[in-house]
Enzyme design. Structure first.
Site, PDB file in Angstrom:
ATOM      1  N   HIS A 229     -10.296  -5.258  -2.875  1.00  0.00           N
ATOM      2  CA  HIS A 229      -8.993  -5.516  -2.258  1.00  0.00           C
ATOM      3  C   HIS A 229      -9.171  -5.843  -0.782  1.00  0.00           C
ATOM      4  O   HIS A 229     -10.087  -5.357  -0.131  1.00  0.00           O
ATOM      5  CB  HIS A 229      -8.045  -4.317  -2.412  1.00  0.00           C
ATOM      6  CG  HIS A 229      -8.644  -3.006  -2.019  1.00  0.00           C
ATOM      7  ND1 HIS A 229      -9.511  -2.311  -2.842  1.00  0.00           N
ATOM      8  CD2 HIS A 229      -8.518  -2.262  -0.891  1.00  0.00           C
ATOM      9  CE1 HIS A 229      -9.885  -1.194  -2.235  1.00  0.00           C
ATOM     10  NE2 HIS A 229      -9.308  -1.149  -1.046  1.00  0.00           N
TER      11      HIS A 229
ATOM     12  N   ASP B 149       0.849  -1.192   0.000  1.00  0.00           N
ATOM     13  CA  ASP B 149       0.000   0.000   0.000  1.00  0.00           C
ATOM     14  C   ASP B 149       0.886   1.244   0.000  1.00  0.00           C
ATOM     15  O   ASP B 149       1.877   1.329   0.729  1.00  0.00           O
ATOM     16  CB  ASP B 149      -0.903  -0.010   1.241  1.00  0.00           C
ATOM     17  CG  ASP B 149      -2.043   0.996   1.128  1.00  0.00           C
ATOM     18  OD1 ASP B 149      -3.204   0.565   1.103  1.00  0.00           O
ATOM     19  OD2 ASP B 149      -1.763   2.211   1.062  1.00  0.00           O
TER      20      ASP B 149
HETATM   21  P1  5GP Z   1      -9.707   1.633   0.352  1.00  0.00           P
HETATM   22  O1  5GP Z   1      -9.775   3.030   0.911  1.00  0.00           O
HETATM   23  O2  5GP Z   1     -10.426   1.559  -0.988  1.00  0.00           O
HETATM   24  O3  5GP Z   1     -10.105   0.548   1.290  1.00  0.00           O
HETATM   25  O4  5GP Z   1      -8.162   1.367   0.092  1.00  0.00           O
HETATM   26  C1  5GP Z   1      -7.469   1.807  -1.023  1.00  0.00           C
HETATM   27  C2  5GP Z   1      -6.013   1.716  -0.662  1.00  0.00           C
HETATM   28  O5  5GP Z   1      -5.255   1.838  -1.852  1.00  0.00           O
HETATM   29  C3  5GP Z   1      -5.534   2.853   0.278  1.00  0.00           C
HETATM   30  O6  5GP Z   1      -5.011   2.287   1.471  1.00  0.00           O
HETATM   31  C4  5GP Z   1      -4.476   3.582  -0.544  1.00  0.00           C
HETATM   32  O7  5GP Z   1      -3.373   3.998   0.217  1.00  0.00           O
HETATM   33  C5  5GP Z   1      -4.082   2.565  -1.590  1.00  0.00           C
HETATM   34  N1  5GP Z   1      -3.678   3.155  -2.851  1.00  0.00           N
HETATM   35  C6  5GP Z   1      -4.308   4.165  -3.533  1.00  0.00           C
HETATM   36  N2  5GP Z   1      -3.659   4.437  -4.674  1.00  0.00           N
HETATM   37  C7  5GP Z   1      -2.587   3.594  -4.718  1.00  0.00           C
HETATM   38  C8  5GP Z   1      -1.534   3.419  -5.672  1.00  0.00           C
HETATM   39  O8  5GP Z   1      -1.444   4.072  -6.712  1.00  0.00           O
HETATM   40  N3  5GP Z   1      -0.608   2.461  -5.382  1.00  0.00           N
HETATM   41  C9  5GP Z   1      -0.670   1.686  -4.247  1.00  0.00           C
HETATM   42  N4  5GP Z   1       0.300   0.791  -4.067  1.00  0.00           N
HETATM   43  N5  5GP Z   1      -1.646   1.838  -3.329  1.00  0.00           N
HETATM   44  C10 5GP Z   1      -2.591   2.779  -3.560  1.00  0.00           C
END
Ligand code: 5GP
Ligand code: ZN
Length: 136
Positions: A101, A32
């Site tokens: 995810h 992440d």
């Molecule tokens: P959500 O908020 O949808 O549960 O989690 C999305 C996750 O994706 C977040 O923890 C964020 O830091 C991660 N994330 C967002 N954009 C990117 C990216 O471009 N690369 C990586 N490796 N992680 C990302």
């Protein structure tokens, strides 16, 4: 199968850089970019699917299995004392990337993490170093 506007599909395709720590036929695990703790990893299906409601049983099982593998590595090589698995389904549940995810978040005795965390970009070199340890 893929959505060209989706950043996680771009990571699967290798069009967007990411520190990958493990993969198999159905899934990819990568670091992440805004880690909640050292070693915070995301597990995704290769196939684009929006969320928990939409994912098929085979991909869901494959992601769960990969999350278990990554969690074991976090304990073995990063010295994690515990692990939180987290899935956000829908905006109201804090989902921000609409490609399913599972967050695999290593926990360390006494760490300051309180869920939900406030995402802040991590140090890229440090994220890569943790990812390389996990990948082995
Ligand atoms: P959500 O908020 O949808 O549960 O989690 C999305 C996750 O994706 C977040 O923890 C964020 O830091 C991660 N994330 C967002 N954009 C990117 C990216 O471009 N690369 C990586 N490796 N992680 C990302
Ligand atoms: Zn996608």
């Amino acid at each position: 199968m893929t959505d060209s506007d989706c950043i996680f599909c771009q990571i699967v395709a290798g069009e967007l850089p990411a520190t990958r720590v493990a993969e198999d036929e159905r899934t990819v695990a990568f670091m992440d970019i805004s880690p909640a703790t050292r070693g915070h990893t995301l597990v995704i299906p290769r196939t684009h699917v929006e969320d928990l409601a939409a994912i098929g049983p085979e991909d869901l099982a494959a992601c769960a299995h990969m999350a278990q593998r990554v969690a074991a590595r976090q304990r073995e090589v990063l010295g994690a004392d515990g692990v939180n698995l987290l899935n956000a389904c829908g905006q109201a549940a804090w989902q921000t990337v609409f490609h399913f995810h599972i967050h695999v978040i290593p926990r360390y005795e006494g760490d300051p993490l309180r869920l939900p965390w406030t995402p802040a970009p991590g140090d890229p070199d440090e994220i890569r170093a943790a990812g390389e340890e996990l990948a082995g």
